[in-house]
Write an enzyme that holds these catalytic residues in place. Structure first.
Site, PDB file in Angstrom:
ATOM      1  N   LEU A  87     -11.606  -0.986  -9.105  1.00  0.00           N
ATOM      2  CA  LEU A  87     -12.565  -2.097  -9.124  1.00  0.00           C
ATOM      3  C   LEU A  87     -12.245  -3.010 -10.307  1.00  0.00           C
ATOM      4  O   LEU A  87     -12.094  -2.535 -11.430  1.00  0.00           O
ATOM      5  CB  LEU A  87     -13.961  -1.489  -9.297  1.00  0.00           C
ATOM      6  CG  LEU A  87     -15.159  -2.362  -9.004  1.00  0.00           C
ATOM      7  CD1 LEU A  87     -15.174  -2.815  -7.544  1.00  0.00           C
ATOM      8  CD2 LEU A  87     -16.445  -1.585  -9.311  1.00  0.00           C
ATOM      9  N   HIS A 104      -8.879  -6.057   3.538  1.00  0.00           N
ATOM     10  CA  HIS A 104      -9.421  -4.725   3.834  1.00  0.00           C
ATOM     11  C   HIS A 104      -9.176  -4.406   5.313  1.00  0.00           C
ATOM     12  O   HIS A 104      -9.391  -5.271   6.167  1.00  0.00           O
ATOM     13  CB  HIS A 104     -10.926  -4.701   3.516  1.00  0.00           C
ATOM     14  CG  HIS A 104     -11.519  -3.355   3.698  1.00  0.00           C
ATOM     15  ND1 HIS A 104     -11.446  -2.370   2.735  1.00  0.00           N
ATOM     16  CD2 HIS A 104     -12.153  -2.790   4.772  1.00  0.00           C
ATOM     17  CE1 HIS A 104     -12.026  -1.274   3.194  1.00  0.00           C
ATOM     18  NE2 HIS A 104     -12.463  -1.496   4.413  1.00  0.00           N
TER      19      HIS A 104
END
Ligand code: GRF
Length: 187
Positions: A87, A104
């Site tokens: 992250l 994604h």
């Protein structure tokens, strides 16, 4: 010419596809690859195609000023996450508002979030009996896979679909849609 930086920690097929696309279409260039895995395939991709790689360990990564100043110093206009699993620190995101995107391998918001990457995504899609899957390209914010969506593309999940066949289909969508979408953001 706009400068792109790709963050990747895996095989690097999207990084390779982006590098090759912009070597042909001179609207932008992939100037830098950032990786957190010295043994990942993306290192070889970058070496083969003559793109600089910056290896970033946890310590370097957790000091966001370091990464932010690296990107500034290289004159990076857009940061592209392609299989990068950490992250990003909030202050890096704030330093590049709407200039960081991610790809994604599912139709978000389904099958996103922490731990949902690679095979885990496709396994979950098949196990749930979904009739379709696909890709999502989105802006990056401070939560996994939750930034606003730029593009989605779909493919059917057929009866008897396997992990391998579904990952291939989804990767083909990524390779087809990602470079032109990136280009549309920088020209
Ligand atoms: C892709 O499926 C991408 O959607 C995900 O990680 C994978 C990276 O594949 N975020 P590659 O390393 O580009 O081949």
């Amino acid at each position: 010419m706009k400068k792109l930086c790709v963050f990747a920690s895996g095989a690097g097929s999207n990084a390779e596809n982006l590098i090759r696309y912009f070597q042909k279409n001179k609207t932008a260039e992939v100037t830098l690859i950032v990786t957190n895995r010295a043994d990942a395939g993306v290192n070889e991709v970058a070496r083969k195609l003559g793109v600089e790689v910056f290896y970033c360990n946890r310590d370097y990564f957790s000091n966001p000023a370091g990464l932010t100043s690296l990107l500034t110093q290289k004159g990076i206009d857009l940061v592209i996450l392609a299989g990068f699993l950490w992250l990003l620190p909030a202050c890096l995101i704030q330093a590049y508002p709407n200039k960081i995107i991610n790809i994604h391998p599912s139709l978000l918001p389904k099958y996103g979030g922490k731990g949902m990457f690679g095979e885990h995504v496709h396994k979950a899609v098949i196990a749930a009996g979904e009739k379709e899957s696909g890709i999502t390209i989105h802006y990056v914010n401070e939560r996994y896979d939750q930034g606003s969506i730029l593009l989605q593309a779909r493919c059917p999940v057929e009866p008897g679909e396997t992990l391998l066949s579904l990952s291939r289909k989804v990767l083909m969508l990524e390779h087809r849609f990602f470079p032109p979408l990136v280009e549309s953001l920088v020209v």
